[in-house]
Design an enzyme around this catalytic site. Sequence first.
Site, short mmCIF file in Angstrom:
data_model
loop_
_atom_site.label_atom_id
_atom_site.label_comp_id
_atom_site.label_asym_id
_atom_site.label_seq_id
_atom_site.Cartn_x
_atom_site.Cartn_y
_atom_site.Cartn_z
N ASP A 225 15.52 -39.73 11.67
CA ASP A 225 16.35 -40.78 11.07
C ASP A 225 16.87 -40.27 9.73
O ASP A 225 16.65 -39.12 9.36
CB ASP A 225 15.55 -42.08 10.91
CG ASP A 225 14.28 -41.88 10.09
OD1 ASP A 225 14.14 -40.82 9.43
OD2 ASP A 225 13.41 -42.78 10.11
N ASP B 175 16.03 -41.08 6.65
CA ASP B 175 14.97 -40.72 5.72
C ASP B 175 14.34 -39.38 6.08
O ASP B 175 14.00 -38.57 5.21
CB ASP B 175 13.91 -41.82 5.68
CG ASP B 175 14.39 -43.06 4.94
OD1 ASP B 175 15.28 -42.91 4.08
OD2 ASP B 175 13.89 -44.16 5.23
N GLU C 188 5.51 -35.76 8.27
CA GLU C 188 5.86 -36.88 7.40
C GLU C 188 4.91 -38.04 7.63
O GLU C 188 4.92 -38.69 8.68
CB GLU C 188 7.31 -37.30 7.71
CG GLU C 188 7.77 -38.55 6.98
CD GLU C 188 9.12 -39.04 7.48
OE1 GLU C 188 9.49 -40.17 7.14
OE2 GLU C 188 9.80 -38.31 8.23
#
Length: 736
Positions: A590, A592, A515
């Site tokens: 988290d 997200d 990510e």
Amino acid sequence: MRPHLDPGSAPIGPRFAVGGFGFPATTSRGVGRRRPRRPVGFHDVSNDYSARHLSVLEGLEAVRKRPGMYIGSTDSRGLMHCLWEIIDNSVDEALAGFGSEIEVVLHGDGSVEVRDRARGVPVDIEPKTGLSGVEVVYTKLHAGGKFGSGSYAASGGLHGVGASVVNALSERLDVEVDRDGKTWAMSFHRGEPGRFEDAGTPTPEAPFTPFEQRSELRVVGKVAKAVTGTRVRYWADRQIFTKGAAFQLDELLGRARQTAFLVPGLGITVIDEREAAPESHRFHFEGGISEFVEHLSIDAPVTDIWRLQGSGTFKETVPVLSPGGAMVPTEVERECEVDLALRWGTGYDTVFKSFVNIIATPKGGTHQAGFEQGLLKFLRAQIEANARKLKAGTDKPEKDDMLAGLTAVLTVRVPEPQFEGQTKEVLGTPAVRAIVSNVVAKQLAERFASTKRDDKAQTALVLEKVVSEMKARISARTHKETQRRKNALESSSLPAKLVDCRSTDVAQSELFIVEGDSALGTAKLARDSEHQALLPIRGKILNVQKASISDMLSNAECAAIIQVIGAGSGRTFDLSAARYGKVIIMSDADVDGAHIRTLLLTLFFRYMRPMIEDGRVFAAVPPLHRVVVMNPGSKPNETIYTYSEAELNAVLADLKKRGKKYQDPIQRYKGLGEMDADQLATTTMDRAHRTLRRVNVADAEAAGRVFELLMGNEVAPRKEFIVDSAAGLSRDRIDA
């Protein structure tokens, strides 16, 4: 060859059919017959099998020695097959118009009971054997109404061995029949009739005495003249079935629901008494297979549910018993009834269920081949005739293009169908193929020729969808051919942001989908460049559960992932062409990061499902906390990583208990970019120390429903699910 009697053949004598079985009628009453002569040289060596029933047990002993020939296996699957052999007898009665309720009870002692209010198993004497109808049904192979002349037009338990096979494989089986104003009963021990001396609750451990002189069909009660029915309770023999074999409630409920769909008006109740709190489930549907298709459909509709019905006749040669007792090959005419419900949706998954006389054929057969043949031939002709309007070019659609997004249920009614094996998973009657194909083509032609506005709009959408699938297949195939791993002499067309590995060994190579660029920089330093490749994605990718195939392919992040893996997508996905042995999703710990992981898993489930089914998709497990334990003197400090709040609290409590000091504040990782390369390598990427979670799909159909609920277009069901589930959510289950 097994004897089959045909409605057109000369009858043996007056006949009747009751309780799921048919036998020659007789006016005699009674249950006994003369004891057969003891064979020369026979010695009683066991009380299990008496000389009285040697002729019966000769057939059933073969079942006990080779159970797999009759029920497929001796695990839970075979156990469930036995149960459905008994239930199907009651269902056949409902199909014939007798009895509209069936009850199945899973008792706490491991036994199972099936009850119906149909006509009841025959209790009269069958003249050829001198045995009661009950004993013939439960001890003689290939005996019953399904071998008779017209007892059933189309039955489920075709081979006529179901009840006797279940009896042979049961430690105890009890039958009660309501008929003629009385309740008749008979018990069996591993196939042999006799009497159990029960002291209260029935149990297979009760003392058993086999009948010696004659069988006894006991009268155990009285009922009203109009009351009829059969109750069968049996205990599966643990000498036959494996230790872990058990009745599967979910499978039973699924099959009961399926049968209720296939027999409109039939009510099936399943009661599970194995737990402290018994469960009861009832299924009853009036809409038939149209409701079944609606139940199976998970995507948004392109068409309404279309019902296609028709029939055809064919001739076949079967052996028929002549009045003189000889088997004579006779040509008879059969009728095959076809009933099909189908509906196209916006997705590309195909849900197809086929049945013969309400018996599921999960491996298809001639009826499924006929459906596919008729559908392919008709839609090809339609697309060819409208090629310019549809911009189809000269390419021809294939079967998978037609079936994309299709949900269909096909049932055929055939007298004495030919199956491959007793488990009846494949229909083999050759003539059914042409009949089904003709019915499908004829009914679709009427639908496509309709002048109704809705029909015209929906048929146009079907053709557009098929052409769209054809183009996507051709595009994906071309895409895949250009995306093979390039060798040193070829120029690579892979995305520039891919940081590839050096190894060409697929089994050892790993692709990390990371990510963001910040995590990519750290991961470059932490990776094993020989075997580990990196592909960064920017933020949250497209929710492909909602998007079309063309939208997915035009999305840069989705296209890059498919291109890098190199095995295509959707129906054209080729697992053997995948460039990496493992695909590891490495996102922040988290909310997200969890969302990104969910979107990526949706992409894999919808377009690269074989990767998940083969166990090649993983989720990395980065730590949430870093605890530095300070050691006295020159001894180096110790680092402990924890992966949840509960684990952190446990570690801190243990350190305090041991009098250890640690650096405060404790580092909490909000993202992968907060780790340095050594920390990321040690905790998340190093094969020797990391933790990975394998993503698997135990039930693809159930998983598909969950993905559609949580990620699909329909908002209302998702909101309802969240509201209903909020109260039962445990914070401990959230890994973010």
